[in-house]
Design an enzyme around this catalytic site. Sequence first.
Site, mmCIF file in Angstrom:
data_model
loop_
_atom_site.group_PDB
_atom_site.id
_atom_site.type_symbol
_atom_site.label_atom_id
_atom_site.label_comp_id
_atom_site.label_asym_id
_atom_site.label_seq_id
_atom_site.Cartn_x
_atom_site.Cartn_y
_atom_site.Cartn_z
ATOM 1 N N THR A 1 0.822 -1.203 0.000
ATOM 2 C CA THR A 1 0.000 0.000 0.000
ATOM 3 C C THR A 1 0.864 1.264 0.000
ATOM 4 O OG1 THR A 1 -1.451 1.306 1.456
ATOM 5 C CG2 THR A 1 -0.162 -0.379 2.521
ATOM 6 N N GLU B 1 0.415 3.519 1.931
ATOM 7 C CA GLU B 1 0.487 3.950 3.330
ATOM 8 C C GLU B 1 1.816 3.591 3.988
ATOM 9 O OE1 GLU B 1 -2.982 3.567 5.721
ATOM 10 O OE2 GLU B 1 -4.322 3.510 3.995
HETATM 11 N N1 LIG Z 1 -8.562 -1.141 0.057
HETATM 12 C C1 LIG Z 1 -7.615 -0.318 -0.316
HETATM 13 O O1 LIG Z 1 -7.889 0.858 -0.569
HETATM 14 C C2 LIG Z 1 -6.181 -0.797 -0.469
HETATM 15 C C3 LIG Z 1 -5.223 0.079 -0.988
HETATM 16 C C4 LIG Z 1 -3.915 -0.376 -1.183
HETATM 17 C C5 LIG Z 1 -3.583 -1.674 -0.844
HETATM 18 N N2 LIG Z 1 -4.527 -2.501 -0.298
HETATM 19 C C6 LIG Z 1 -4.121 -3.881 0.010
HETATM 20 O O2 LIG Z 1 -4.873 -4.728 -0.857
HETATM 21 C C7 LIG Z 1 -5.144 -5.959 -0.220
HETATM 22 C C8 LIG Z 1 -6.630 -6.245 -0.251
HETATM 23 O O3 LIG Z 1 -7.313 -5.197 0.423
HETATM 24 P P1 LIG Z 1 -8.910 -5.139 0.469
HETATM 25 O O4 LIG Z 1 -9.299 -3.739 0.592
HETATM 26 O O5 LIG Z 1 -9.477 -5.985 -0.588
HETATM 27 O O6 LIG Z 1 -9.155 -5.842 1.875
HETATM 28 P P2 LIG Z 1 -10.413 -6.640 2.385
HETATM 29 O O7 LIG Z 1 -10.386 -6.475 3.877
HETATM 30 O O8 LIG Z 1 -11.642 -6.300 1.639
HETATM 31 O O9 LIG Z 1 -10.066 -8.162 2.023
HETATM 32 C C9 LIG Z 1 -9.005 -8.843 2.623
HETATM 33 C C10 LIG Z 1 -9.256 -10.330 2.474
HETATM 34 O O10 LIG Z 1 -8.191 -11.034 3.114
HETATM 35 C C11 LIG Z 1 -8.742 -12.101 3.873
HETATM 36 N N3 LIG Z 1 -7.844 -12.376 4.992
HETATM 37 C C12 LIG Z 1 -7.563 -11.572 6.060
HETATM 38 N N4 LIG Z 1 -6.702 -12.175 6.896
HETATM 39 C C13 LIG Z 1 -6.411 -13.389 6.335
HETATM 40 C C14 LIG Z 1 -5.595 -14.465 6.720
HETATM 41 N N5 LIG Z 1 -4.901 -14.446 7.876
HETATM 42 N N6 LIG Z 1 -5.521 -15.551 5.928
HETATM 43 C C15 LIG Z 1 -6.237 -15.599 4.756
HETATM 44 N N7 LIG Z 1 -7.055 -14.617 4.352
HETATM 45 C C16 LIG Z 1 -7.140 -13.523 5.139
HETATM 46 C C17 LIG Z 1 -10.096 -11.597 4.322
HETATM 47 O O11 LIG Z 1 -10.981 -12.663 4.660
HETATM 48 C C18 LIG Z 1 -10.556 -10.805 3.117
HETATM 49 O O12 LIG Z 1 -11.261 -11.595 2.193
HETATM 50 C C19 LIG Z 1 -4.550 -5.858 1.174
HETATM 51 O O13 LIG Z 1 -3.287 -6.465 1.167
HETATM 52 C C20 LIG Z 1 -4.427 -4.347 1.409
HETATM 53 O O14 LIG Z 1 -3.394 -4.059 2.306
HETATM 54 C C21 LIG Z 1 -5.810 -2.102 -0.117
#
Ligand SMILES: NC(=O)c1ccc[n+]([C@@H]2O[C@H](COP(=O)([O-])OP(=O)(O)OC[C@H]3O[C@@H](n4cnc5c(N)ncnc54)[C@H](O)[C@@H]3O)[C@@H](O)[C@H]2O)c1
Length: 318
Positions: free
Chosen positions: A123, A125
């Site tokens: 990210t 961040e």
């Molecule tokens: N949402 C954003 O704006 C954003 C921006 C930049 C990067 N990211 C990164 O993108 C990725 C996805 O983010 P998102 O917004 O889809 O998140 P989200 O919370 O919607 O989804 C995360 C998923 O990971 C699964 N998960 C969590 N812990 C787990 C574990 N221990 N083992 C297996 N599965 C697990 C959850 O069940 C969920 O389905 C993350 O790595 C996040 O850091 C997100």
Amino acid sequence: MRILITGGAGFIGSHVAEAVAAEYPRAEIVVFDKMTYAADYENIAHLLVRGRRWLVVGDLCDFEKCMEITVGVDVVMHLAAESHVDNSFGNSILFTRSNTLGTHTLLEACRLNGVGRIIHVSTDEVFGETRDGSHTEADSLNPTNPYSASKAAAEMVVNGYLYSFKLPIITVRANNMFGIRQFPEKIIPRFCMLAFLGRQFTLHGTGQNLRYYLSAADFARAMITILEKGAVGTIYNVASEDEYSNLEVRDLIAEAFGIDGEANTTFIQDRPFNDYRYSIVCDRLLALGWRQRLHLKDEIPAIAAWYRDNAQRYTHIF
Ligand SMILES: NC(=O)c1ccc[n+]([C@@H]2O[C@H](COP(=O)([O-])OP(=O)(O)OC[C@H]3O[C@@H](n4cnc5c(N)ncnc54)[C@H](O)[C@@H]3O)[C@@H](O)[C@H]2O)c1
């Protein structure tokens, strides 16, 4: 080709799974997900095909499970994480466990099973607050909350595996994302649900914090570009051109629901630390030919309509 997508039942993972299924219709796709509160089977149900695209439920921190799911895998797209900054102030150890230890456990299994390519999703961040200017991939990390710290720590583990074991990893760092299927804890889906339910918008602090917003579909295309053209051992930022304050996001959503944003806002106590702004540039990715196609202001009406139509999925949490 077999592609493993961790976190594929969550928000961005489901968009990545959708794009991968469209781009490689003959590929085997395995979604690995713990199915936390942020995941939803409905996010990927339309993609699953018996014997070719399936969901495995499990925890990244379970080494045996990671060994099982990485056998015979050509590509891992690693998105699974605890992703909500607000939660990370209350239960920070869970963030380190899933995001840092979980990434380490997965990488070790990838190493032992000889996975051919790993794309690790991080990210913007990790750079911490960026009041002026923008970060390139070469800048140093300065995370300021338990979520971003756990993601930065995961990047350090990635770096170690890259140098010590020559594991074929690429890291991507992206802006805040928008799209359908995002759990309504983050500002856009939450405000859509609040507007739909006729409730007040709740804004942290003064609402002036800035964020760039990238479409999850554009990000999913970036993942495919990076898989096909990216260089192992390289970090790629994925950046949008569109920066909005939280107040401006509120106004876009209020407009989509035909309500007065200002009159329907309650300001609440800010986070213990709330980065004012993040900013990255993505010249490396642009050089591979990727371009942003979608813009928040154009997409908000369709996203608002999706939350209106799918509100029953989420009303229980409000
Ligand atoms: N949402 C954003 O704006 C954003 C921006 C930049 C990067 N990211 C990164 O993108 C990725 C996805 O983010 P998102 O917004 O889809 O998140 P989200 O919370 O919607 O989804 C995360 C998923 O990971 C699964 N998960 C969590 N812990 C787990 C574990 N221990 N083992 C297996 N599965 C697990 C959850 O069940 C969920 O389905 C993350 O790595 C996040 O850091 C997100």
